[in-house]
Design an enzyme around this catalytic site. Structure first.
Site, PDB file in Angstrom:
ATOM      1  N   THR A 147       0.879  -1.175   0.000  1.00  0.00           N
ATOM      2  CA  THR A 147       0.000   0.000   0.000  1.00  0.00           C
ATOM      3  C   THR A 147       0.914   1.221   0.000  1.00  0.00           C
ATOM      4  OG1 THR A 147      -0.083   0.407   2.373  1.00  0.00           O
ATOM      5  CG2 THR A 147      -1.595  -1.260   1.527  1.00  0.00           C
ATOM      6  N   ASP A 148       0.349   2.411  -0.125  1.00  0.00           N
ATOM      7  CA  ASP A 148       1.175   3.628  -0.102  1.00  0.00           C
ATOM      8  C   ASP A 148       1.866   3.792   1.250  1.00  0.00           C
ATOM      9  OD1 ASP A 148       0.666   4.257  -2.671  1.00  0.00           O
ATOM     10  OD2 ASP A 148      -1.022   5.612  -2.224  1.00  0.00           O
ATOM     11  N   CYS A 149       1.144   3.438   2.322  1.00  0.00           N
ATOM     12  CA  CYS A 149       1.748   3.607   3.649  1.00  0.00           C
ATOM     13  C   CYS A 149       2.555   2.381   4.087  1.00  0.00           C
ATOM     14  CB  CYS A 149       0.672   3.952   4.683  1.00  0.00           C
ATOM     15  SG  CYS A 149      -0.840   3.008   4.496  1.00  0.00           S
ATOM     16  N   TYR A 150       2.273   1.226   3.496  1.00  0.00           N
ATOM     17  CA  TYR A 150       3.005  -0.017   3.811  1.00  0.00           C
ATOM     18  C   TYR A 150       3.491  -0.637   2.493  1.00  0.00           C
ATOM     19  CZ  TYR A 150       1.107   0.269   8.534  1.00  0.00           C
ATOM     20  OH  TYR A 150       0.797   0.672   9.794  1.00  0.00           O
TER      21      TYR A 150
END
Ligand code: SF4
Ligand code: SF4
Lengths: 405, 133
Positions: free
Chosen positions: A138-141
């Site tokens: 994901t963008d954050c992970y």
């Protein structure tokens, strides 16, 4: 007016090193020789114990963040899948989980040599465990894959959290069919050639407080060699107490506990991976619960002996798998422990699956902890449903099997 | 000519058939019985050395009678540190080699009584019983 004691009084005596603590085995003789009232006056705490396979067990872990971060969608520990459906680096590993490539029962009966319980045992023994995490990114992970090694010390949290433990009483299993069957109650030979039971009888925690007078939410216990707590009633907590065939005897059933505790304070000796041939993997868990002797009534139950405690005999070739409410009768733990029982006129060798000698060791350890002043009793913050509440189990609504793979 | 030590496990129903008699008479095999534990109407175990030209046919015949045939392993040992004295092996063990000492309820293994049927190696949930070849 009979004997009345409070938790505060008992704890004060524990702090002063004056508390009188006996095991659930020792208290039986004491009541026989000195009587109920005298023993209730004298004894402050009775300790119980059990060391049995308990399938509804597991640990939740937090394994910390990598750089760049990963959000675990699929997680494996030593090849055994753990649950990825909670937050990024939290997971839950169940005792009965099996490696994806386990042959299961394809070559019957399967061996189930290694499962979640074995991983938990290795973790608590301080051994390095392979952690594999897979994610979709994901963008954050952003990170998608990690394979590393962790030890118990390196984990932020490792909490043993068992949704159903310390089953109060359990079926006595026999096989009336004509082939050997492989069950969670062990290997059962055909034509009732052996019989298996699975509690520690007179040492078993919930058999010694069948009305849940003292064991409730917040009760501090011996769990896996460390300290733990009763978190709630266990799943399928349907307590009931009926009178047994002998005078003053009981048939108690159905009570269970949810327990939890810090895995980091536990010991590999009391959390053991186990394999039941043809059935699956599980974990043998050590639990000990102190019973404060608040009055004679609490003591009367805590002092019940193997001869006063009964369990139902169930045919595991038909009645159990097909959920037929049939029983082949009742047997006392005294009969079961003797090694031979008689059912329908047939003499059958009986054996336990639950270690009585280890249960006794647990009750002794807990007794030492309390006598040594390092373990005080806790007042439950909430009582658990009792037999009087009449909670009964609901069957599963059955809509057929199409589409289930 | 083959000569092998084997373990025969009889189900309760065929324990009283004169199997050995037929092995000698019809298959011309040499039979040397090492240990026997056979009771009418109960499961039985027999350890023996078997040799002769018709060895394979003889084994085939025994199997056709519903008897399990396994090669004899040298011995069964208990890993004492692993054993938790649960007792799960004691009513499975056909020879009385594994039994519970009362009232302590500790499980004892008496290797002398063991007929190496290996049932305990499968029944023990913590793999404390091991076969050594
Ligand atoms: S192998 Fe195990 S089950 Fe078989 S006789 Fe020996 S001890 Fe008993
Ligand atoms: S089943 Fe295994 S652990 Fe249990 S008593 Fe037998 S050898 Fe020991």
């Amino acid at each position: 007016m009979g004997v009345q004691k409070t938790y505060a009084e008992i704890n004060e005596r524990i702090r002063q090193g004056k508390a009188v603590v006996v095991t659930a085995e020792e208290v039986i003789q004491l009541v026989k020789t000195e009587g109920l009232t005298e023993t209730a006056r004298k004894v402050d705490v009775v300790t119980t114990g059990t060391f049995s396979p308990m399938c509804s067990s597991g640990v939740y872990l937090n394994f910390g963040h990598s750089a760049p971060r990963i959000r675990g969608h699929k997680v494996w520990l030593n090849g055994v899948p753990a649950y990825g459906g909670i937050a990024a680096v939290d997971t839950y590993l169940g005792a009965t989980a099996l490696p994806d490539d386990d042959p299961l029962n394809s070559s019957f009966p399967g061996e189930f040599r290694y499962g979640g319980g074995h991983v938990i045992h290795e973790l608590v023994a301080g051994k390095p465990v392979t952690l594999k995490v897979w994610s979709y990114g994901t963008d954050c992970y952003p990170r998608r894959e990690i394979e590393t090694e962790v030890t118990l010390d390196q984990l932020n949290e490792a909490v043993l959290f068992n949704p159903r433990n310390a089953y109060q009483n359990y079926n006595v299993a026999v096989n009336c069919g004509s082939r050997t069957i492989y069950t969670y109650m062990g290997m059962l030979k055909p034509h009732m050639a052996n019989i298996h039971y699975s509690t520690s009888g007179q040492l078993s925690p919930l058999l010694k407080d069948p009305h849940f007078r003292t064991i409730g939410v917040g009760t501090k216990i011996f769990l896996g060699g460390g300290e733990g707590y009763v978190a709630w009633n266990g799943t399928q907590h349907f307590p009931s107490v009926q009178s047994g065939p002998a005078e003053n005897s009981i048939l108690a059933a159905g009570g269970t506990l949810t327990v939890l505790g810090d895995l980091k304070g536990m010991s590999p000796k009391w959390l053991l991976g186990a394999s039941f041939i043809g059935y699956g993997a599980t974990m043998v868990v050590g639990i000990g619960i102190p019973i404060p002797i608040l009055d004679e009534e609490v003591l009367r139950y805590a002092a019940l002996s193997d001869a006063d405690l009964y369990a139902p005999v169930v045919d595991y070739s038909d009645a159990y798998p097909n959920r037929k409410p049939e029983s082949l009768g009742l047997l006392s733990y005294a009969e079961l422990k003797s090694g031979w029982v008689t059912i329908k006129g047939k003499e059958i060798p009986s054996a336990p699956l639950s270690s009585y000698s280890k249960a006794k060791e647990i009750a002794e350890i807990l007794k030492d902890w309390i006598q040594g002043g390092k373990f005080e009793l806790t007042v439950p913050v909430k009582t658990l449903p009792t037999p009087a509440d009449g909670v009964v189990g609901k069957p599963m609504p059955d809509k057929g099997t199409s589409g289930v793979k | 000519m083959k000569s092998k030590k084997i373990v025969l496990r009889f189900p309760a129903t065929s324990a009283d058939q004169p199997l050995i008699y037929y092995l000698v008479k019809d298959y011309d095999l040499v039979v040397n019985i090492i240990k026997a534990n056979i009771n009418p109407h109960k499961e039985g175990t027999l350890i023996m050395e078997l040799s002769g030209a018709n060895y394979e046919q003889g084994i085939e015949y025994i199997r056709s009678c519903g008897v399990q045939v396994q090669p004899l392993t040298e011995e069964i040992v208990r890993n004492h540190d692993r054993c938790i004295s649960c007792g799960a092996c004691t009513a499975v063990c056909p020879s009385g080699a594994l039994y519970i000492e009362r009232p302590e309820m500790n499980v004892v293994f008496d290797g002398e009584q063991c007929i190496v049927c290996q049932l305990c190696t499968r029944a023990c949930p913590v793999r404390a019983m091991e076969a050594r070849f």
